[in-house]
Design a protein around this motif. Structure first.
Motif, mmCIF file in Angstrom:
data_model
loop_
_atom_site.group_PDB
_atom_site.id
_atom_site.type_symbol
_atom_site.label_atom_id
_atom_site.label_comp_id
_atom_site.label_asym_id
_atom_site.label_seq_id
_atom_site.Cartn_x
_atom_site.Cartn_y
_atom_site.Cartn_z
ATOM 1 N N LYS A 287 109.419 38.688 75.033
ATOM 2 C CA LYS A 287 109.314 37.167 75.316
ATOM 3 C C LYS A 287 108.399 36.344 74.425
ATOM 4 O O LYS A 287 107.606 36.853 73.467
ATOM 5 N N GLU A 288 108.636 35.190 74.227
ATOM 6 C CA GLU A 288 107.916 34.374 73.566
ATOM 7 C C GLU A 288 106.190 34.577 73.608
ATOM 8 O O GLU A 288 105.683 34.521 72.637
ATOM 9 N N GLU B 109 109.527 22.356 71.947
ATOM 10 C CA GLU B 109 110.132 23.596 72.504
ATOM 11 C C GLU B 109 110.073 24.723 71.728
ATOM 12 O O GLU B 109 110.468 24.535 70.341
ATOM 13 N N VAL C 73 111.602 28.427 71.668
ATOM 14 C CA VAL C 73 112.437 29.550 72.215
ATOM 15 C C VAL C 73 113.020 30.354 71.665
ATOM 16 O O VAL C 73 113.160 30.500 70.134
ATOM 17 N N LYS D 291 114.124 32.048 78.418
ATOM 18 C CA LYS D 291 113.498 30.572 78.557
ATOM 19 C C LYS D 291 114.683 29.887 77.875
ATOM 20 O O LYS D 291 114.657 28.610 78.440
ATOM 21 N N GLN E 280 117.069 29.290 80.835
ATOM 22 C CA GLN E 280 116.426 28.245 81.777
ATOM 23 C C GLN E 280 116.342 26.898 81.583
ATOM 24 O O GLN E 280 116.721 26.075 82.227
#
Length: 317
Positions: free
Chosen positions: A131-132, A241, A243, A289, A292
């Motif tokens: 994940k980030e 952002e 992602v 992410k 989403q």
């Protein structure tokens, strides 16, 4: 929405830039497309203005940025594993300079939206999708990727910085290994997918693979990346952002070669050259992410992507 906007595509003759140009030129937008070493192969698009520019020059950066609303920054110095190991500095200086100038100019000219392509080079090998938030300064960067990885993280921070002091929105896309039509099909400078396509196509009986083939990579078709960029431009509400862009799966180089051989229809043997450079890591990218926020997930399977890319290569090589 992007309709009616003036967009700038930096590096529009490169692999990713040319795919974006092809996609966005079909929309009611005005496009300024930059090129440097590689001349445009198609110049008959009515809504595209081609501009020759050296993006390490502040004058050229200022000139190409005038009156644009959205910037897609896909100009870069890129190459494969050979240079990453033997000449790692090639990925640092020019990329740091051109991006620093472009980010500053976007702030000065109050561009609406700036899309910056990062990568997953800062992530460590993992058996689980990353994940980030799995990367931070304390985890460090793989020694083989130290220069390029720190350059990318610096530029990510600059995107966040400028988003906090100005009016421009910024999007950082940590892209995994992107492949597909218009890739850099070159044995010396191409990434693993494109280089393997060339090797398989040229092979008579044997395909030589660098290293042991055990390293595993996450692969995403360029069509899926471009589709995400459309969603980002139309739907991002926040000023900043970051992602991930990945498939969530890793495939070993050995299995990738086998899949490409199968798609080629050729009867080939694989020979592993353990004296050649290789970076033995395993990486799969968690893109929940992006799902989403932008309702995005990759659509093209690796098998379908291999078949499409191989057909395109054979038609256009």
């Amino acid at each position: 929405m992007i309709s009616g906007k003036k967009i700038l595509i930096c590096g529009a003759t490169g692999f990713l830039g040319s795919n974006m140009l092809e996609s966005f030129s079909k929309l009611p937008v005005l496009i300024r497309a930059t090129y440097h070493n590689r001349k445009p192969s198609f110049q008959n698009l009515e809504n595209v203005e081609w501009v020759h520019a050296d993006l390490t020059s502040s004058e050229d950066v200022r000139r190409v940025m005038i009156d644009v609303d959205v910037v897609f920054q896909y100009a870069a110095v890129t190459s494969g594993a050979k240079d990453i190991i033997s000449s790692p500095h090639l990925h640092v200086t020019d990329n740091a300079v051109m991006n620093s100038l472009l980010l500053r100019e976007a702030y000065d000219q109050e561009v609406e939206h700036f899309i910056f392509p990062s990568c997953t080079i800062m992530y460590h090998s993992s058996n689980l999708p990353i994940k980030e938030t799995d990367f931070n300064e304390s985890t460090g960067i793989h020694e083989k990727y130290y220069g390029a990885g720190n350059t990318k993280t610096y530029l990510e921070k600059m995107c966040r910085f400028y988003s906090s002091i100005g009016n421009t929105k910024f999007t950082v896309l940590r892209q995994s290994n992107i492949y597909g039509p218009k890739d850099k099909f070159n044995l010396d400078t191409g990434h693993v997918f494109a280089a393997t396509i060339v090797k398989v196509d040229q092979a008579k009986s044997v395909v030589n693979v660098w290293g042991t083939g055990e390293e595993e990579r996450d692969l995403v078709h360029v069509y899926d990346l471009v589709r995400l960029i459309h969603l980002v431009v139309d739907n991002q509400e926040s000023k900043f952002e970051l992602v991930n862009v990945g498939s969530g799966k890793s495939v070993s180089v050995s299995n990738l070669v086998k899949k490409i051989i199968t798609a080629s229809g050729k009867n080939l043997t694989i020979k592993y050259d353990k004296n050649k450079p290789t970076i033995k890591t395993k990486l799969a990218i968690d893109s929940n992410k992006a799902k989403q926020i932008f309702k995005w997930s990759p659509e093209i399977s690796l098998e379908s992507g291999i078949d499409q890319t191989l057909k395109w290569y054979r038609k256009n090589k």
